[in-house]
Design a protein around this motif. Structure first.
Motif, PDB file in Angstrom:
ATOM      1  N   VAL A 230       0.833  -1.217   0.086  1.00 25.16           N
ATOM      2  CA  VAL A 230      -0.161   0.086  -0.034  1.00 25.16           C
ATOM      3  C   VAL A 230       0.824   1.166   0.120  1.00 25.16           C
ATOM      4  CG1 VAL A 230      -1.668   1.265   1.256  1.00 25.16           C
ATOM      5  CG2 VAL A 230      -1.875  -1.213   1.135  1.00 25.16           C
ATOM      6  N   ASN A 231       1.896   1.282   0.773  1.00 28.34           N
ATOM      7  CA  ASN A 231       2.711   2.477   0.912  1.00 28.34           C
ATOM      8  C   ASN A 231       4.166   2.090   1.436  1.00 28.34           C
ATOM      9  OD1 ASN A 231       4.102   4.976   1.792  1.00 28.34           O
ATOM     10  ND2 ASN A 231       1.954   5.863   2.438  1.00 28.34           N
ATOM     11  N   ARG A 232       5.016   1.912   0.524  1.00 32.07           N
ATOM     12  CA  ARG A 232       6.366   1.559   0.908  1.00 32.07           C
ATOM     13  C   ARG A 232       7.094   2.712   1.519  1.00 32.07           C
ATOM     14  NH1 ARG A 232       9.105  -1.815  -2.715  1.00 32.07           N
ATOM     15  NH2 ARG A 232      11.041  -0.623  -2.422  1.00 32.07           N
ATOM     16  N   VAL A 233       6.898   3.762   1.557  1.00 31.60           N
ATOM     17  CA  VAL A 233       7.754   4.719   2.478  1.00 31.60           C
ATOM     18  C   VAL A 233       7.048   4.707   3.686  1.00 31.60           C
ATOM     19  CG1 VAL A 233       8.104   7.131   2.746  1.00 31.60           C
ATOM     20  CG2 VAL A 233       8.192   6.217   0.366  1.00 31.60           C
ATOM     21  N   GLY A 234       5.734   4.534   3.861  1.00 33.96           N
ATOM     22  CA  GLY A 234       5.221   4.662   5.243  1.00 33.96           C
ATOM     23  C   GLY A 234       5.463   3.365   5.924  1.00 33.96           C
ATOM     24  N   ALA A 235       5.531   2.227   5.130  1.00 32.48           N
ATOM     25  CA  ALA A 235       5.980   0.780   5.897  1.00 32.48           C
ATOM     26  C   ALA A 235       7.328   0.961   6.334  1.00 32.48           C
ATOM     27  CB  ALA A 235       5.874  -0.113   4.612  1.00 32.48           C
ATOM     28  N   ARG A 236       8.296   1.704   5.498  1.00 29.17           N
ATOM     29  CA  ARG A 236       9.774   1.715   5.801  1.00 29.17           C
ATOM     30  C   ARG A 236       9.892   2.502   7.225  1.00 29.17           C
ATOM     31  NH1 ARG A 236      13.875   3.965   1.570  1.00 29.17           N
ATOM     32  NH2 ARG A 236      12.871   1.813   0.523  1.00 29.17           N
ATOM     33  N   LEU A 237       9.019   3.786   7.322  1.00 33.36           N
ATOM     34  CA  LEU A 237       9.078   4.606   8.480  1.00 33.36           C
ATOM     35  C   LEU A 237       8.548   3.638   9.797  1.00 33.36           C
ATOM     36  CD1 LEU A 237       7.746   7.779   7.081  1.00 33.36           C
ATOM     37  CD2 LEU A 237       9.987   7.347   7.407  1.00 33.36           C
ATOM     38  N   LEU A 238       7.533   2.724   9.687  1.00 39.48           N
ATOM     39  CA  LEU A 238       6.876   1.868  10.724  1.00 39.48           C
ATOM     40  C   LEU A 238       8.148   0.825  11.034  1.00 39.48           C
ATOM     41  CD1 LEU A 238       3.241   1.889   9.884  1.00 39.48           C
ATOM     42  CD2 LEU A 238       4.403   3.338  11.619  1.00 39.48           C
ATOM     43  N   GLY A 239       9.179   0.560  10.301  1.00 40.15           N
ATOM     44  CA  GLY A 239      10.092  -0.459  10.732  1.00 40.15           C
ATOM     45  C   GLY A 239      10.046  -1.460   9.769  1.00 40.15           C
ATOM     46  N   ILE A 240       9.059  -1.690   9.167  1.00 43.40           N
ATOM     47  CA  ILE A 240       8.883  -2.980   7.909  1.00 43.40           C
ATOM     48  C   ILE A 240      10.019  -2.692   7.173  1.00 43.40           C
ATOM     49  CG2 ILE A 240       7.570  -4.045   6.213  1.00 43.40           C
ATOM     50  CD1 ILE A 240       5.071  -2.779   7.964  1.00 43.40           C
ATOM     51  N   SER A 241      10.964  -3.826   6.771  1.00 41.60           N
ATOM     52  CA  SER A 241      12.076  -3.836   5.915  1.00 41.60           C
ATOM     53  C   SER A 241      11.469  -4.037   4.727  1.00 41.60           C
ATOM     54  CB  SER A 241      13.072  -4.836   6.571  1.00 41.60           C
ATOM     55  OG  SER A 241      14.185  -4.966   5.601  1.00 41.60           O
ATOM     56  N   PRO A 242      12.034  -3.364   3.576  1.00 45.14           N
ATOM     57  CA  PRO A 242      11.441  -3.652   2.275  1.00 45.14           C
ATOM     58  C   PRO A 242      12.522  -4.683   1.557  1.00 45.14           C
ATOM     59  CG  PRO A 242      12.690  -1.321   2.468  1.00 45.14           C
ATOM     60  CD  PRO A 242      12.504  -1.734   3.695  1.00 45.14           C
ATOM     61  N   VAL A 243      13.779  -4.852   2.203  1.00 50.73           N
ATOM     62  CA  VAL A 243      14.567  -6.086   1.843  1.00 50.73           C
ATOM     63  C   VAL A 243      13.680  -7.343   2.352  1.00 50.73           C
ATOM     64  CG1 VAL A 243      16.575  -7.126   2.284  1.00 50.73           C
ATOM     65  CG2 VAL A 243      16.564  -4.703   2.045  1.00 50.73           C
ATOM     66  N   PHE A 244      13.214  -7.467   3.415  1.00 49.81           N
ATOM     67  CA  PHE A 244      12.471  -8.666   4.032  1.00 49.81           C
ATOM     68  C   PHE A 244      11.356  -8.798   2.992  1.00 49.81           C
ATOM     69  CE2 PHE A 244       8.751  -9.586   6.389  1.00 49.81           C
ATOM     70  CZ  PHE A 244       9.243 -11.083   6.550  1.00 49.81           C
ATOM     71  N   ALA A 245      10.520  -7.714   2.829  1.00 51.77           N
ATOM     72  CA  ALA A 245       9.338  -7.724   2.042  1.00 51.77           C
ATOM     73  C   ALA A 245       9.619  -8.378   0.463  1.00 51.77           C
ATOM     74  CB  ALA A 245       8.792  -6.382   1.818  1.00 51.77           C
TER      75      ALA A 245
END
Length: 345
Positions: A230-245
């Protein structure tokens, strides 16, 4: 055409459509999370089928050496990233586990009489060999370009597909192969007997689809992947790793692709370059879903399978043209109904 022929064609169409639905869901999953159109998805299908056939024939499983080589390159990159920094023992431990896993696969493939083990373990070994290729592919080819333009990611995806086709020719040769059916029994349904392999394809496809739904709706990791979509930047700010995703989605796509290859290998003969056409039909289903809607994509993929089956009866020469022409009206409709905003340079 009588009723019996129509039912037989419908059976083949639903069987193929179930596989296309799985591939369409994989394409949507990877695209929504990473913005990557996974062109090499079809190679997971063919590699899975051909590896299973290689195991059953008693020939050397050469793919295991590719797994070891890519794992060593991945490990070297991980170690290089930590040079000059304080070494992260957790990452070093994970690197050692990955190398140990690849070495274990080499030992099993070269010491165990794989042709004599039960078919269920042959399928499990095929999954263990091929599913790690998904995260490795993301790590080596896409992770360094994760923030690049979508067109760049598409070009890299096409390049990886071309490379994998060449690797497939090197590992499996130009000859086609098919595997033994899971069982020889069938189910009589009126004038038609459902093949056991058809039942397996439908059941496993439904199981995978339900598992994906539960994973994304009920688990923490699934919700994290949805947030990234839904929102890559927002997910990253919440600590969700885009590498893991990225690695997780590629692993799921590899799991679905290899499972699809194992399921259809007893039904049709596959070659090293058969994957592109198979994944392209899944892509048609994904386009019908607008690269957004999972249910619509699944229904569209099943429709593609049915249209392909009936086209083989009415106009077998043009069945591929008929299937791929389906994409045109949906593209025109979405072009007319969507509102485009030009990016400011």
């Amino acid at each position: 055409m009588n009723l019996q022929i129509a039912l037989l064609l419908g059976q083949d169409g639903i069987t193929n459509g179930a596989i296309y639905a799985l591939l369409a869901l994989s394409i949507l999953l990877v695209f929504t999370v990473t913005r990557i159109l996974l062109i090499p998805l079809g190679e997971f299908v063919t590699f899975g089928a051909l590896t299973m056939a290689t195991i059953q024939s008693g020939k050397p499983v050469l793919f295991v050496w590719l797994l070891l080589a890519l794992t060593l390159v991945d490990a070297a990159l991980d170690i290089r990233q930590q040079v000059g920094q304080r070494f992260d023992m957790a990452r070093l431990r994970m690197t050692a586990i990955k190398i140990g896993y690849a070495v274990l696969m080499v030992v099993i493939a070269n010491t165990v009489p794989l042709a004599d083990i039960p078919m269920a373990f042959q399928a499990l070994l095929t999954l263990c060999l091929l599913v790690p290729l998904g995260p490795l592919m993301y790590r080596l080819f896409f992770q360094p370009l994760a923030d690049a333009h979508s067109l760049v990611l598409l070009i890299v995806s096409i390049a990886v597909h071309v490379a994998m086709v060449g690797v497939g020719l090197l590992l499996f040769g130009p000859e086609g192969a098919r595997t033994l059916p899971f069982s020889d029994t069938g189910l009589h349904l009126g004038p038609v007997m459902l093949k056991s392999q058809t039942i397996w394809v439908i059941l496993v496809s439904v199981l995978l689809i339900v598992t994906l739904f539960v994973t994304f709706e009920r688990t923490l990791y699934g919700k994290a992947l949805r947030a990234t979509a839904v929102n890559r930047v927002g997910a990253r700010l919440l600590g969700i790793s885009p590498v893991f995703a990225g690695k997780a989605t590629f692993a799921l796509a590899a799991l679905i692709g290899v499972s699809s290859g194992i399921l259809i290998a007893p039904i049709t003969t596959l070659y090293f370059d058969s994957g592109f056409i198979i994944s392209l039909k899944g892509f048609v289903g994904a386009i019908i879903g607008g690269l957004i809607s999972y249910p619509v994509a699944a229904v569209g993929a099943v429709a593609v399978g049915l249209i392909e089956a009936f086209s083989m009866f009415w106009a077998s020469t043009y069945k591929e043209i008929i299937v791929f022409t389906l994409i045109i009206p949906f593209l025109l409709w979405r072009s007319m109904t969507s509102h485009h905003v030009e990016d400011d340079e």
